[in-house]
Structures are given as C-alpha cells and as structure tokens.
Design a protein around this motif. Structure first.
Motif, PDB file in Angstrom:
ATOM      1  N   LEU A  52      49.238  39.203  47.937  1.00 55.96           N
ATOM      2  CA  LEU A  52      48.153  38.638  48.620  1.00 55.96           C
ATOM      3  C   LEU A  52      48.171  36.843  48.557  1.00 55.96           C
ATOM      4  O   LEU A  52      48.360  36.208  49.233  1.00 55.96           O
ATOM      5  CB  LEU A  52      46.782  38.684  48.700  1.00 55.96           C
ATOM      6  N   SER A  53      48.575  36.355  47.561  1.00 57.12           N
ATOM      7  CA  SER A  53      48.322  35.292  46.756  1.00 57.12           C
ATOM      8  C   SER A  53      49.689  34.274  48.143  1.00 57.12           C
ATOM      9  O   SER A  53      49.570  33.083  48.366  1.00 57.12           O
ATOM     10  CB  SER A  53      48.856  34.915  45.840  1.00 57.12           C
ATOM     11  N   ASN A  54      51.048  34.911  48.267  1.00 62.14           N
ATOM     12  CA  ASN A  54      52.241  34.410  48.949  1.00 62.14           C
ATOM     13  C   ASN A  54      51.336  34.347  50.203  1.00 62.14           C
ATOM     14  O   ASN A  54      52.136  33.748  50.879  1.00 62.14           O
ATOM     15  CB  ASN A  54      53.216  35.553  48.460  1.00 62.14           C
ATOM     16  N   ALA A  55      50.940  35.443  50.775  1.00 63.50           N
ATOM     17  CA  ALA A  55      50.278  35.254  52.059  1.00 63.50           C
ATOM     18  C   ALA A  55      49.155  34.487  52.526  1.00 63.50           C
ATOM     19  O   ALA A  55      49.169  34.018  53.847  1.00 63.50           O
ATOM     20  CB  ALA A  55      50.370  37.211  52.768  1.00 63.50           C
ATOM     21  N   LEU A  56      48.293  34.795  51.545  1.00 61.75           N
ATOM     22  CA  LEU A  56      47.440  32.885  51.680  1.00 61.75           C
ATOM     23  C   LEU A  56      47.929  32.344  51.969  1.00 61.75           C
ATOM     24  O   LEU A  56      47.685  30.997  53.252  1.00 61.75           O
ATOM     25  CB  LEU A  56      46.502  33.474  50.819  1.00 61.75           C
ATOM     26  N   ARG A  57      49.035  31.843  51.063  1.00 64.71           N
ATOM     27  CA  ARG A  57      49.451  30.614  51.100  1.00 64.71           C
ATOM     28  C   ARG A  57      50.493  30.113  52.143  1.00 64.71           C
ATOM     29  O   ARG A  57      51.072  29.514  52.623  1.00 64.71           O
ATOM     30  CB  ARG A  57      50.244  30.087  49.578  1.00 64.71           C
ATOM     31  N   ALA A  58      51.518  31.372  52.460  1.00 64.37           N
ATOM     32  CA  ALA A  58      52.345  31.322  54.352  1.00 64.37           C
ATOM     33  C   ALA A  58      51.229  30.680  54.862  1.00 64.37           C
ATOM     34  O   ALA A  58      51.909  30.170  55.823  1.00 64.37           O
ATOM     35  CB  ALA A  58      53.023  32.583  53.327  1.00 64.37           C
ATOM     36  N   LEU A  59      50.511  31.835  55.393  1.00 61.54           N
ATOM     37  CA  LEU A  59      49.554  31.714  56.598  1.00 61.54           C
ATOM     38  C   LEU A  59      48.707  30.184  56.692  1.00 61.54           C
ATOM     39  O   LEU A  59      49.541  29.302  57.472  1.00 61.54           O
ATOM     40  CB  LEU A  59      47.835  32.075  56.570  1.00 61.54           C
ATOM     41  N   ALA A  60      48.632  29.608  55.447  1.00 64.35           N
ATOM     42  CA  ALA A  60      47.789  27.975  55.078  1.00 64.35           C
ATOM     43  C   ALA A  60      49.315  27.297  55.394  1.00 64.35           C
ATOM     44  O   ALA A  60      49.282  25.862  56.178  1.00 64.35           O
ATOM     45  CB  ALA A  60      47.742  26.841  54.018  1.00 64.35           C
ATOM     46  N   SER A  61      50.210  27.326  54.666  1.00 70.70           N
ATOM     47  CA  SER A  61      51.513  26.676  55.356  1.00 70.70           C
ATOM     48  C   SER A  61      52.118  25.975  56.927  1.00 70.70           C
ATOM     49  O   SER A  61      52.146  25.295  57.024  1.00 70.70           O
ATOM     50  CB  SER A  61      52.589  26.494  54.320  1.00 70.70           C
ATOM     51  N   GLU A  62      51.463  27.942  56.939  1.00 71.18           N
ATOM     52  CA  GLU A  62      52.034  26.967  58.951  1.00 71.18           C
ATOM     53  C   GLU A  62      51.269  26.593  59.683  1.00 71.18           C
ATOM     54  O   GLU A  62      51.638  26.568  60.770  1.00 71.18           O
ATOM     55  CB  GLU A  62      51.618  28.820  59.614  1.00 71.18           C
ATOM     56  N   PHE A  63      49.914  26.047  59.148  1.00 70.29           N
ATOM     57  CA  PHE A  63      48.957  24.976  60.033  1.00 70.29           C
ATOM     58  C   PHE A  63      48.934  23.832  58.532  1.00 70.29           C
ATOM     59  O   PHE A  63      48.405  22.869  58.930  1.00 70.29           O
ATOM     60  CB  PHE A  63      48.037  25.780  59.406  1.00 70.29           C
ATOM     61  N   GLY A  64      50.058  23.689  57.885  1.00 68.70           N
ATOM     62  CA  GLY A  64      50.441  22.301  57.202  1.00 68.70           C
ATOM     63  C   GLY A  64      49.306  21.911  56.118  1.00 68.70           C
ATOM     64  O   GLY A  64      49.461  21.150  55.638  1.00 68.70           O
ATOM     65  N   LEU A  65      48.830  22.968  55.689  1.00 70.23           N
ATOM     66  CA  LEU A  65      47.754  23.050  54.347  1.00 70.23           C
ATOM     67  C   LEU A  65      48.788  23.516  53.177  1.00 70.23           C
ATOM     68  O   LEU A  65      49.375  24.595  53.300  1.00 70.23           O
ATOM     69  CB  LEU A  65      46.520  24.021  54.513  1.00 70.23           C
ATOM     70  N   VAL A  66      48.528  22.794  52.401  1.00 63.36           N
ATOM     71  CA  VAL A  66      49.755  23.320  50.980  1.00 63.36           C
ATOM     72  C   VAL A  66      49.192  22.891  49.906  1.00 63.36           C
ATOM     73  O   VAL A  66      47.894  21.972  49.741  1.00 63.36           O
ATOM     74  CB  VAL A  66      51.000  22.460  50.710  1.00 63.36           C
ATOM     75  N   VAL A  67      49.435  23.755  48.092  1.00 64.46           N
ATOM     76  CA  VAL A  67      48.122  23.083  47.435  1.00 64.46           C
ATOM     77  C   VAL A  67      49.993  22.988  46.342  1.00 64.46           C
ATOM     78  O   VAL A  67      49.812  23.960  46.556  1.00 64.46           O
ATOM     79  CB  VAL A  67      46.890  23.452  47.222  1.00 64.46           C
ATOM     80  N   PRO A  68      49.133  22.940  44.918  1.00 69.05           N
ATOM     81  CA  PRO A  68      50.457  23.331  44.132  1.00 69.05           C
ATOM     82  C   PRO A  68      50.354  24.708  43.970  1.00 69.05           C
ATOM     83  O   PRO A  68      49.145  25.107  44.043  1.00 69.05           O
ATOM     84  CB  PRO A  68      49.546  22.371  43.033  1.00 69.05           C
ATOM     85  N   LEU A  69      51.651  25.049  43.033  1.00 68.46           N
ATOM     86  CA  LEU A  69      51.397  26.356  42.775  1.00 68.46           C
ATOM     87  C   LEU A  69      50.888  27.003  41.142  1.00 68.46           C
ATOM     88  O   LEU A  69      49.881  26.003  41.003  1.00 68.46           O
ATOM     89  CB  LEU A  69      52.699  27.046  41.835  1.00 68.46           C
ATOM     90  N   GLY A  70      50.304  28.346  41.193  1.00 71.58           N
ATOM     91  CA  GLY A  70      49.518  28.577  41.173  1.00 71.58           C
ATOM     92  C   GLY A  70      48.779  29.176  41.244  1.00 71.58           C
ATOM     93  O   GLY A  70      47.800  29.172  42.028  1.00 71.58           O
ATOM     94  N   THR A  71      48.252  30.033  40.343  1.00 71.84           N
ATOM     95  CA  THR A  71      46.368  31.144  41.173  1.00 71.84           C
ATOM     96  C   THR A  71      44.918  30.162  41.442  1.00 71.84           C
ATOM     97  O   THR A  71      44.048  30.959  41.575  1.00 71.84           O
ATOM     98  CB  THR A  71      46.423  32.781  40.698  1.00 71.84           C
ATOM     99  N   ARG A  72      44.942  29.640  40.005  1.00 72.73           N
ATOM    100  CA  ARG A  72      43.629  28.407  40.221  1.00 72.73           C
ATOM    101  C   ARG A  72      43.816  27.607  41.153  1.00 72.73           C
ATOM    102  O   ARG A  72      42.310  27.144  41.335  1.00 72.73           O
ATOM    103  CB  ARG A  72      43.917  27.984  38.541  1.00 72.73           C
ATOM    104  N   ARG A  73      44.616  27.264  41.942  1.00 71.15           N
ATOM    105  CA  ARG A  73      44.919  26.539  43.172  1.00 71.15           C
ATOM    106  C   ARG A  73      44.178  27.211  44.053  1.00 71.15           C
ATOM    107  O   ARG A  73      44.077  27.171  45.663  1.00 71.15           O
ATOM    108  CB  ARG A  73      45.786  25.690  43.273  1.00 71.15           C
ATOM    109  N   LEU A  74      44.333  28.216  44.340  1.00 72.74           N
ATOM    110  CA  LEU A  74      43.973  28.984  45.515  1.00 72.74           C
ATOM    111  C   LEU A  74      42.090  29.049  45.981  1.00 72.74           C
ATOM    112  O   LEU A  74      41.921  28.749  47.337  1.00 72.74           O
ATOM    113  CB  LEU A  74      44.227  30.402  45.425  1.00 72.74           C
ATOM    114  N   PRO A  75      41.221  28.829  45.279  1.00 74.70           N
ATOM    115  CA  PRO A  75      40.175  28.261  45.581  1.00 74.70           C
ATOM    116  C   PRO A  75      39.979  27.043  45.847  1.00 74.70           C
ATOM    117  O   PRO A  75      39.338  26.648  47.380  1.00 74.70           O
ATOM    118  CB  PRO A  75      39.318  27.781  44.302  1.00 74.70           C
ATOM    119  N   ASP A  76      41.350  25.699  45.996  1.00 77.00           N
ATOM    120  CA  ASP A  76      41.122  24.372  46.456  1.00 77.00           C
ATOM    121  C   ASP A  76      41.797  24.530  48.060  1.00 77.00           C
ATOM    122  O   ASP A  76      41.391  24.468  48.619  1.00 77.00           O
ATOM    123  CB  ASP A  76      42.085  24.128  46.134  1.00 77.00           C
TER     124      ASP A  76
END
Length: 343
Positions: free
Chosen positions: A136-160
């Motif tokens: 789920l974490s990888n899917a969420l990051r991949a979806l956001a990166s398709e629209f140019g949104l990225v955050v540093p690695l780590g599960t604590r960064r998902l709320p950001d």
C-alpha cells in the motif's frame, strides 16, 4: 497381519494409509475419507504412524496420538527421494513416507502443540499484513509520483504526502480520492499490525524462554516469540551449527574432488525467523562500534575486511547459534561474550 509402521499421506479430503511389517513388506493399503481417519486408527493396535510435515500435519498428529499411536512427522525433502519416478500417486507417496521413516539418517519434525500454533497464527497474520502495508505504501508513493509529488523515504512521511495531495491544486478529483482510499486502508492495516504486535509482546513477556532470548542484542520480542513458538524441541538440533543450518544461514556447498566450494546461504528452513534475524543483525551492524562485547569487536573487524551485507548475514548466523546455546543451556546472554545461568 499386524502393521509395525504406517505411512499416512494426508490431503484435504482423501487420505492414503500404507501399512508395513517389521521387514518393510506391505501389509495393507487403505484409502480413507476425512471423517474415517479417527475411527480407523482407534481400531488399530498401537504402532508407529508417520506423516509428511505439511499443512494440517500437526493437527492430525495430535488426533492420532490421542488413540495411543507413536506419531512422527518427516520433512517432505526426506520423502521425495523415495518416491518412484513416473509413478507418483497417493499410494506411492504413503509407501515413500514409510521408507523415509526407516532410513537411519532421517530426522523427524517435532509435533507442535495447540498453544504453539496459536502463537504462530499471530505471527503469520502479522507477516501478511506487513507485506500488504508495504504494498500500500509503494502504491501510494507511485501514484503521487505520477503527478510530481514525492516525499523522503519512511512510513512516517506518508502523512506529509497525503497533506501535499490534499493541499495541491489542479490534481484530478479521482486521483485524490484514490490516494485517500489507499491511505485509509494503510492506516487500518497499521492499526491491525499494532494490535497483533501487542499480543506478541505479551506472549514474549510471559514466556521464560522468550525473555531469555530478548537479552540478546538484536533479538526483540517478535523474534523471541516466533523462535519459541516455532522450535518445539531445541534438543532435536545436535549443535548450534545444525540450528543455523535449519534457519538457512549456512553457505551452500558445491564441493567435489576434495575441493571445497562455498556459495550463498541456502535460505532453507524457517523464512520468517531468518528474515527477523537478518533485520536484527542489520540494526546491530549500524551500532557495532557501541556494542561493548567480544561479538561487537568481532563484528567491527569483520566489517573492515568484508562487505556489509556479508557481515550482516554472518552476524545473523551468530545470533542463531547464540539462540541455540541459550535455549539448550537455559542461560541468559552476557554482553562480555559469555553466558550466565538465569536467576
């Protein structure tokens, strides 16, 4: 004629029994339905019954043992060489189980109790949820990166990341809805993992052997609880090296003509324990300079002349051997490199 040993090939609905006398000669062959197994063994005189260690084997071992039989479990890799090539069926498998059980080099699998399987159900469920959490974490990051949104690695960064998605203008509504759905599912899985880990920690604190193992650096309550629930009898391993080999932390051998060639680790045996030991060793590798013990000095010297990944696996191997020593001798770990008897 009375059977001295019975090989039982178990399945979901159809079971096959193969009885043999003291000379190994076939006495009977019997196909049983699931509902007929208990009654069939209740009528027989006590004898040795051998099952292949697979799904539901521990349950049927307990059921047949209650009828007075001496039940043993044999590993599937020990049975495979005795299966006739090109003639595999349930009857042949049951006969192969009998042959494997009579081989002098065969090692049997200890039968687990209901309490052990109860604790293992917590660990298997947790492992599945952790895998889903990562997906789920990888899917969420991949979806956001398709629209140019990225955050540093780590599960604590998902709320950001979710905050960026919510505050960003110009994002399609469907994308925002999908991201929120993934994050909600992620949080539910994380809560379930936390509840399972709380029960696992409670088991580790209540079990004497688990508390003993938690004195080892790099071994936490999850690892200690899993080891105690998985290893029914530490005495079944002749030495610490045998235990490390069961964990799959020893190198493969490709030796011939007197030339010893060692390869990568076998990765045989219990995958969950091996994974947790490697994770614990990775954590200890990052703090090797603070580990004031003989093992810490050994690790620091090893890192200087070997790759870090190799040192991690070597430390995991050492942790496995220490676990065997503490469980066998009923001792606790002493940081200076030796053990003392537990109070």
């Amino acid at each position: 004629m009375k059977a001295n040993i019975i090989g039982l090939d178990i399945a979901k609905s159809v079971f096959q029994a193969h009885g043999a006398d003291t000379n190994g000669k076939c006495v009977f062959k019997r196909k049983l339905g699931r509902s007929e197994v208990s009654a069939f063994f209740a009528k027989l005189d006590p004898c040795e019954v051998v099952l292949e260690a697979c799904g539901s084997a521990h349950y049927w071992a307990r059921v047949i043992s209650s009828a007075g039989h001496d039940v043993k479990l044999v590993s599937p890799d020990r049975v495979k060489p005795f299966v006739k090539k090109g003639k595999k069926n349930d009857a042949v498998d049951a006969a192969a189980i009998c042959l494997a059980a009579t081989h002098p080099d065969t090692m049997f699998v200890p039968i687990k109790t209901e309490e052990q399987q109860d604790v293992l159900s917590l660990h298997s469920t947790r492992a599945l949820l952790v895998k889903q959490q990562t997906m789920l974490s990888n899917a969420l990051r991949a979806l956001a990166s398709e629209f140019g949104l990225v955050v540093p690695l780590g599960t604590r960064r998902l709320p950001d990341l979710i905050a960026k998605i919510e505050t960003s203008t110009g994002l399609p509504p469907a994308m925002k809805q999908s991201a929120m759905l993934l994050f909600e599912h992620y949080e539910k899985v994380a809560q379930s993992i936390g509840a399972l880990e709380a029960r696992i920690r409670a088991h580790a604190k209540s079990n004497e052997d688990a508390r003993r193992l938690m004195t080892i650096p790099g071994v936490g309550p999850v690892t200690a609880s899993l080891v105690v629930a998985s290893v029914a009898d530490i005495g079944s391993f002749a030495s610490a090296r045998h235990f490390a080999a069961w964990l799959g932390l020893v190198p493969r051998q490709h030796s011939t003509g007197g030339k010893t060639r060692l390869g990568r680790i076998t990765k045989a045996g219990n995958r969950q324990i091996r994974t947790l030991l490697v994770l614990g060793a990775t954590s200890m590798l990052n703090h090797a300079h603070k580990w004031n013990s003989a093992a810490g000095q050994w690790l620091c010297k090893l890192v200087e002349r070997r790759p870090r990944r190799l040192a991690t696996v070597a430390l995991a191997n050492k942790l496995g051997r220490i676990i065997w020593a503490l469980l066998s001798r009923k001792e606790v770990y002493r940081p200076v490199g030796s053990s003392v008897a537990a109070a």
